[in-house]
Design a protein around this motif. Structure first.
Motif, PDB file in Angstrom:
ATOM      1  N   HIS A  97       0.825  -1.211   0.000  1.00 31.59           N
ATOM      2  CA  HIS A  97       0.000   0.000   0.000  1.00 31.59           C
ATOM      3  C   HIS A  97       0.857   1.258   0.000  1.00 31.59           C
ATOM      4  CE1 HIS A  97      -4.339  -1.045   0.376  1.00 31.59           C
ATOM      5  NE2 HIS A  97      -3.820  -2.239   0.663  1.00 31.59           N
ATOM      6  N   GLU A 100       2.023   1.864  -3.377  1.00 34.73           N
ATOM      7  CA  GLU A 100       0.942   1.897  -4.370  1.00 34.73           C
ATOM      8  C   GLU A 100       1.074   0.759  -5.368  1.00 34.73           C
ATOM      9  OE1 GLU A 100       1.295   6.041  -5.662  1.00 34.73           O
ATOM     10  OE2 GLU A 100      -0.419   6.526  -4.354  1.00 34.73           O
ATOM     11  N   THR A 152      -3.221  -4.192  -2.641  1.00 37.82           N
ATOM     12  CA  THR A 152      -3.714  -3.436  -3.798  1.00 37.82           C
ATOM     13  C   THR A 152      -3.778  -4.286  -5.063  1.00 37.82           C
ATOM     14  OG1 THR A 152      -1.533  -2.685  -4.549  1.00 37.82           O
ATOM     15  CG2 THR A 152      -2.642  -1.354  -2.869  1.00 37.82           C
TER      16      THR A 152
END
Length: 256
Positions: A97, A100, A152
């Motif tokens: 996270h 990203e 993600t």
């Protein structure tokens, strides 16, 4: 074997330099065009002065997640023995996270005895450590499915090592990337064994990216055999990115 593009990695070995040098070198490597930035998971230097400067792996990955913006990041490789599998899964999800979606979970069974004895881990046997890794991988995958928020993306798993009975079977079952430390002749044989393990579990071996060291003398043959991720290493006190820049130029020629 695959239409994957060639990618270049740098293993920035966190030894014999201060963190400012590590951070600066990571930034220079990203600017030069490297695809993946690795460190390693040890507590002491592997080369040079055995009690020289050294920093911890996962704390550094979290810092790289903030200080870089494009490259994938990971350990080549994390030692399964040093962290509870659920904790490692959560750490990986968190760095995923922060970055990203740029984390690769590199993992292996461990081998450097001094790390174990100095930090109070049971060194055991090579076979026992591999059995522990076999138990840990499903636990990591299961924990990713329970975390809130979830990762993600499906975090790529890189497994390092070439043991033909245990490690390559784990690669066939769990890995998105297999890192081999073998020479070209040995790699060819081990790829055949990996394909057998993939057939046994119903997996297309083309799903697994083959990762190797980036030695100039063997890179053409390694590429012919199907290797697509080539990693060079550098450490302190004066990290040198000359070989990395050469490999990036070669990548660009191959991928053109």
């Amino acid at each position: 074997m695959s239409e994957r593009p060639v990618r270049i990695g740098l293993q920035l070995q966190p030894q014999h330099m201060d963190y400012a040098t590590i951070r600066r070198t990571a930034a220079e490597a990203e600017e030069a065009g490297v695809d993946v930035l690795f460190n390693w998971d040890h507590f002491y230097p592997l080369y040079g002065e055995p009690d020289g400067l050294h920093f911890e792996c996962w704390t550094m990955l979290a810092a790289w997640a903030e200080s870089t913006s494009r490259v994938e990041i990971g350990a080549l490789v994390s030692c399964n023995s040093y962290r509870n599998p659920e904790l490692l899964a959560d750490m990986a999800r968190t760095v995923d996270h922060i970055s990203e979606g740029r984390l690769i979970l590199g993992i292996g069974s461990g081998w450097f005895e001094r790390d174990y004895t100095e930090y109070g881990y049971d060194f055991g046997t090579a076979g026992g450590r591999l059995d522990d890794l076999a138990t840990a991988l499903p636990r990591i995958e299961s924990r990713w499915g329970k975390l809130n928020p979830p990762p993600t993306r499906e975090i790529p798993v890189l497994i390092g090592g070439g043991g033909e009975k245990k490690t390559l079977r784990l690669v066939a079952k769990h890995a998105d990337i297999w890192h081999s430390f073998a020479d070209a002749e040995t790699l060819e044989r081990k790829l055949g064994i990996l394909h057998e393990h993939c057939a046994a579990v119903g997996r297309d071996p083309a799903e697994i990216e083959v990762s190797v060291g980036g030695k100039e003398a063997t890179r053409t043959r390694m590429h012919e055999l199907g290797a697509r991720l080539f990693t060079v290493g550098t450490g302190g006190p004066k990290p040198d990115l000359g070989e990395l820049r050469d490999m990036i130029a070669w990548r660009d020629e191959i991928n053109a």
